[in-house]
Write an enzyme that holds these catalytic residues in place. Structure first.
Site, PDB file in Angstrom:
ATOM      1  N   HIS A   1       0.828  -1.207   0.000  1.00  0.00           N
ATOM      2  CA  HIS A   1       0.000   0.000   0.000  1.00  0.00           C
ATOM      3  C   HIS A   1       0.862   1.257   0.000  1.00  0.00           C
ATOM      4  O   HIS A   1       1.849   1.338   0.742  1.00  0.00           O
ATOM      5  CB  HIS A   1      -0.902   0.025   1.242  1.00  0.00           C
TER       6      HIS A   1
ATOM      7  N   PHE B   1       1.144   3.459   7.624  1.00  0.00           N
ATOM      8  CA  PHE B   1      -0.136   3.612   8.309  1.00  0.00           C
ATOM      9  C   PHE B   1      -1.232   3.074   7.400  1.00  0.00           C
ATOM     10  O   PHE B   1      -1.421   3.532   6.284  1.00  0.00           O
ATOM     11  CB  PHE B   1      -0.402   5.091   8.622  1.00  0.00           C
TER      12      PHE B   1
END
Length: 336
Positions: A61, A114
């Site tokens: 990601h 995150f």
């Protein structure tokens, strides 16, 4: 006749960046429904993928607001961009700068990006969640990140199934990217009551400070038969106020339910506001009902009711209770 859905490793790895996850999903294929695939995905992710597999998935990601790596899976990169579209649309120069700085601090502390199911969330919402989670112990945050990864995986599995349905059917349907975006924006408000529950269970504490940005109980409806949000479904929310602490199983509806609010799903399948914006919700038994017979006149269910309990220790949490619906089946889950 039920359809069997079969996908390859690359397609599953676009849903979750763990190669182990993709291999195990292929081994578990084919799937007869999205619900079956999600159940398999949750089992594989939480019981068969190891720590290195979780980290591999996290690393696939991009940072929220950051650039997608050119080496990324193209489908995954496209989906990431769509999942962050609301955040980017609501961002300012200063908020993007602050987000970038907090992203760096977070990764330096925990060792991974995150991770949050960002679909439908504004930059300010994401920043608030990042700051809220930053003080967590690494072991707690690692588990929360895994839960967030599972939310994203479920959204992307829905896209995958929608694509297969659209390519194998000649009837008119919504284009996969639009469907995917809408599913994400709704379900974000989606699985993770786990997020708050996991953090509190691990630390033994319940947060006493919470500023709500949405009503404490929300829902949305996804038409899994058509691969699109279900619009125009009447929804009502009730709370049990009978003489008994809870409705007794097998005794029917004895009139102990009090109406809390009503609404109808919009074009994105969202129900609108069913409950006032309050900081602490009244604990108790709740029932959310959907007028599914009006939506599917020839379907099996004239209406669907979902009964759930909110405990005293959960009154500051958010409860998202979605409905995944077809003419002859439905499912639900505790969302975030």
């Amino acid at each position: 006749m039920a359809s069997n859905y079969d996908f390859g490793e690359e397609e599953f790895q676009a849903c979750c960046g763990s190669s182990k996850f993709a291999k195990e999903m292929v081994s578990a294929s084919p799937f007869s429904s999205l619900e079956q695939a999600i159940a398999a995905a949750r089992h594989i992710w939480f019981n068969q993928v190891d720590v290195s597999g979780w980290l591999e998935a996290f690393s696939a990601h991009p940072r929220i607001g950051g650039q997608v790596s050119k080496s990324s899976n193209q489908t995954s990169a496209q989906w990431s961009k769509g999942e962050q579209s609301t955040a980017m649309a609501t961002a300012t120069g200063s908020s993007l700068q602050e987000l970038a700085e907090w992203n760096i601090q977070y990764q330096q502390k925990f060792g991974f990006v995150f991770l949050i199911c960002a679909s439908g969330r504004s930059t300010s919402e994401i920043l608030a969640e990042l700051k809220k989670r930053y003080p967590n112990r690494p072991i707690v945050e690692f588990e929360i990140a895994a839960q967030e990864q599972m939310k994203i995986t479920e959204l992307r599995l829905a896209k995958l199934f929608s694509t297969k349905q659209n390519t194998s059917s000649t009837r008119e349907s919504h284009p996969p990217p639009d469907f995917a975006r809408k599913v994400e924006e709704d379900r974000v408000n989606v699985i993770g009551g786990h997020l708050g529950a996991t953090s509190e269970a691990s630390t033994g504490k319940t947060s006493q400070i919470l500023t709500r940005t949405r009503p404490p109980i929300t829902t949305h409806v996804l038409d899994v038969a058509r691969g699109s949000p279900a619009a125009g479904i009447d929804v009502c929310l009730e709370r049990w106020i009978g003489t008994q602490p809870r409705p007794l199983f097998g005794e029917g509806d004895v009139g102990g339910w009090a109406l809390e609010g009503t609404s109808a799903t919009d074009k994105d399948g969202r129900s609108g506001q069913l409950l006032s914006m309050v900081e602490a919700i009244n604990p108790g038994i709740y029932r959310i009902s959907f007028n599914t017979g009006k939506y599917f006149p020839a379907g099996f269910f004239p209406y669907v009711s979902i009964v759930f309990e909110i405990r005293e220790s959960q009154k500051l949490e958010h409860f998202h209770v979605p409905l995944l619906l077809s003419p002859f089946s439905f499912s639900t889950y505790r969302g975030s």
